[in-house]
Design an enzyme around this catalytic site. Structure first.
Site, mmCIF file in Angstrom:
data_model
loop_
_atom_site.group_PDB
_atom_site.id
_atom_site.type_symbol
_atom_site.label_atom_id
_atom_site.label_comp_id
_atom_site.label_asym_id
_atom_site.label_seq_id
_atom_site.Cartn_x
_atom_site.Cartn_y
_atom_site.Cartn_z
ATOM 1 N N MET A 155 0.084 -0.046 -0.833
ATOM 2 C CA MET A 155 0.629 -0.928 -1.898
ATOM 3 C C MET A 155 -0.697 0.051 -3.672
ATOM 4 S SD MET A 155 -0.564 -4.758 -1.998
ATOM 5 C CE MET A 155 1.061 -5.566 -1.153
ATOM 6 N N HIS A 204 0.990 -6.249 3.009
ATOM 7 C CA HIS A 204 0.176 -7.064 2.613
ATOM 8 C C HIS A 204 -1.593 -7.124 3.761
ATOM 9 C CE1 HIS A 204 3.017 -8.616 -0.494
ATOM 10 N NE2 HIS A 204 2.181 -9.531 -1.120
ATOM 11 N N ASP A 252 -6.094 -2.054 -6.159
ATOM 12 C CA ASP A 252 -5.340 -0.904 -6.180
ATOM 13 C C ASP A 252 -5.908 0.330 -6.806
ATOM 14 O OD1 ASP A 252 -3.028 -2.604 -5.553
ATOM 15 O OD2 ASP A 252 -2.832 -3.406 -7.681
HETATM 16 O O1 F6P Z 1 -2.501 -5.845 -7.441
HETATM 17 C C1 F6P Z 1 -2.314 -6.308 -6.047
HETATM 18 C C2 F6P Z 1 -1.389 -5.587 -5.283
HETATM 19 O O2 F6P Z 1 -1.424 -5.765 -3.761
HETATM 20 C C3 F6P Z 1 0.227 -4.770 -5.281
HETATM 21 O O3 F6P Z 1 -0.882 -3.492 -3.959
HETATM 22 C C4 F6P Z 1 0.926 -5.569 -5.108
HETATM 23 O O4 F6P Z 1 1.825 -3.908 -6.020
HETATM 24 C C5 F6P Z 1 1.605 -6.467 -5.558
HETATM 25 O O5 F6P Z 1 -0.084 -7.014 -6.000
HETATM 26 C C6 F6P Z 1 1.667 -7.579 -4.571
HETATM 27 O O6 F6P Z 1 1.808 -8.511 -5.079
HETATM 28 P P1 F6P Z 1 2.171 -10.496 -4.069
HETATM 29 O O7 F6P Z 1 1.180 -10.503 -4.113
HETATM 30 O O8 F6P Z 1 3.065 -10.799 -5.434
HETATM 31 O O9 F6P Z 1 3.053 -9.453 -3.131
#
Ligand code: F6P
Ligand code: ADP
Length: 325
Positions: free
Chosen positions: A173, A255, A131
């Site tokens: 993200m 992701h 991030d």
């Molecule tokens: O903090 C990293 C991140 O990928 C953010 O960009 C996103 O909001 C969050 O984690 C997503 O989390 P999860 O892995 O719980 O879906």
């Protein structure tokens, strides 16, 4: 070297980011180089509390430099905010006679590290999150790779957007931080960038798209940060209702942005930070995070950086005003 440092442990926590493995490798090998016993904690604070802890050798970290994800795995344990859970973690560290801990992760993970420091554990944090929201460091492990992944994806989307004369709205993200959206928008030539730091109305966004259409553009690309005031679906519905000329498609990169082999920049940053974390521990520093400042790796007190989102560079804002249209 403060004589109590004999056994150190390394963990990765929070969202994984490309380069975490390179940081683990560097910390493990630097610890071994200095004659320390090094342990790996599996699955972050959850694994620590459960005692999922194993001795690391040089072989344990062979061949991982180029791999995304984290060989120690990661986890989220919201209860770690509670003192009772933090004390369980402390008891487990004492059981293993581990005197020092290296936590590789984002703002939440570093907050957990500070909590353990306050209970008397020697702790050094390593900032790792795609991030780029961690204050006190120019950048964090994984950001560069994520930007490269976004750029590659958006370049592909631009090809098909142009062929079909479409608007593509691409959600990226970043949680509450607009860095990934702003920077990737700047370097992919997006027409729209919407970030949490700068809200826009549907009418404003619609005007940009109509202008692009009227100028004869063959497509319009919008990079929408996941934390922005509007979702891609809101914008898409608005554009369809107002018949702006282009068809609209939405792509949520999701992701994909977190995986993949780390870039050369992230490998080097992670390697330098992993080595520095052990070196600073051995110099007696604790309750700190290693950070990139200029070209050097320095330390910042955890209590000065956690809970404060890293601000976007005003220079990028100025560039956006000139170039994103
Ligand atoms: O903090 C990293 C991140 O990928 C953010 O960009 C996103 O909001 C969050 O984690 C997503 O989390 P999860 O892995 O719980 O879906
Ligand atoms: P990141 O480290 O990527 O910011 P999270 O915010 O999800 O990811 O935090 C990761 C983990 O760090 C949480 O699941 C929790 O175990 C721990 N953590 C987060 N906030 C705190 C806090 N205020 N106090 C103690 N531990 C925390």
């Amino acid at each position: 070297m403060p004589d109590q440092i004999k056994r150190i442990a390394v963990m990765t926590s929070g969202g994984d980011s490309p380069g975490m493995n390179a940081a683990i490798r560097a910390a493990v090998r630097t610890g071994l180089h200095h004659g320390l016993e090094v342990y790996g904690i599996q699955q972050a604070y959850a694994g620590l509390i459960e005692g999922d802890i194993r001795r690391m050798t040089s072989r344990s970290v062979s061949g991982i430099l180029k791999s995304g994800g984290t060989i120690l795995q990661t986890a989220r344990l919201p209860q770690f905010k509670e003192l009772g859970y933090q004390r369980k973690a402390l008891r487990r560290l004492n059981e293993y006679d581990i005197d020092s801990l290296i936590v590789i992760g984002g703002d939440g993970s570093l907050t957990g590290a500070l909590a353990l420091h306050k209970l008397g554990v020697r702790v050094v944090g390593i900032p790792a999150s795609i991030d780029n929201d961690i204050a006190g460091t120019s950048t964090s492990i994984g950001v560069d790779t994520a930007v490269n992944t976004i750029v590659e994806a958006v370049d592909r989307l631009r090809d098909t957007a142009s062929s079909h004369e479409r608007v593509f709205l691409v959600e990226v993200m970043g949680r509450n931080c607009g860095y990934l959206a702003l920077v990737s928008g700047l370097i992919t030539g997006a027409e729209i960038v919407l970030i949490p730091e700068r809200a826009m109305s549907l009418d404003e966004l619609g005007d940009v798209v109509v202008r692009a259409y009227n100028q004869g553009k063959t497509h319009a690309l919008g990079i929408i940060a996941e934390g922005a005031n509007l979702k891609c679906s809101d914008i898409s519905e608005y554009l369809l209702r107002h018949d702006i000329g282009f068809e609209v498609r939405i792509t949520i990169l999701g992701h994909i942005q977190r995986g993949g082999s780390p870039s050369a920049f992230d490998r080097l940053l992670a390697t330098r930070m992993g080595v520095a974390a052990v070196d600073y521990l051995l110099k007696g520093e604790t309750g700190v995070m290693v950070a990139l400042e200029g070209r050097g790796i320095i330390t910042k007190k955890l209590e000065d950086v956690i809970g404060k989102q890293r601000p976007l560079s005003p220079q990028y804002d100025e560039l956006a005003d000139i170039l994103i249209r």
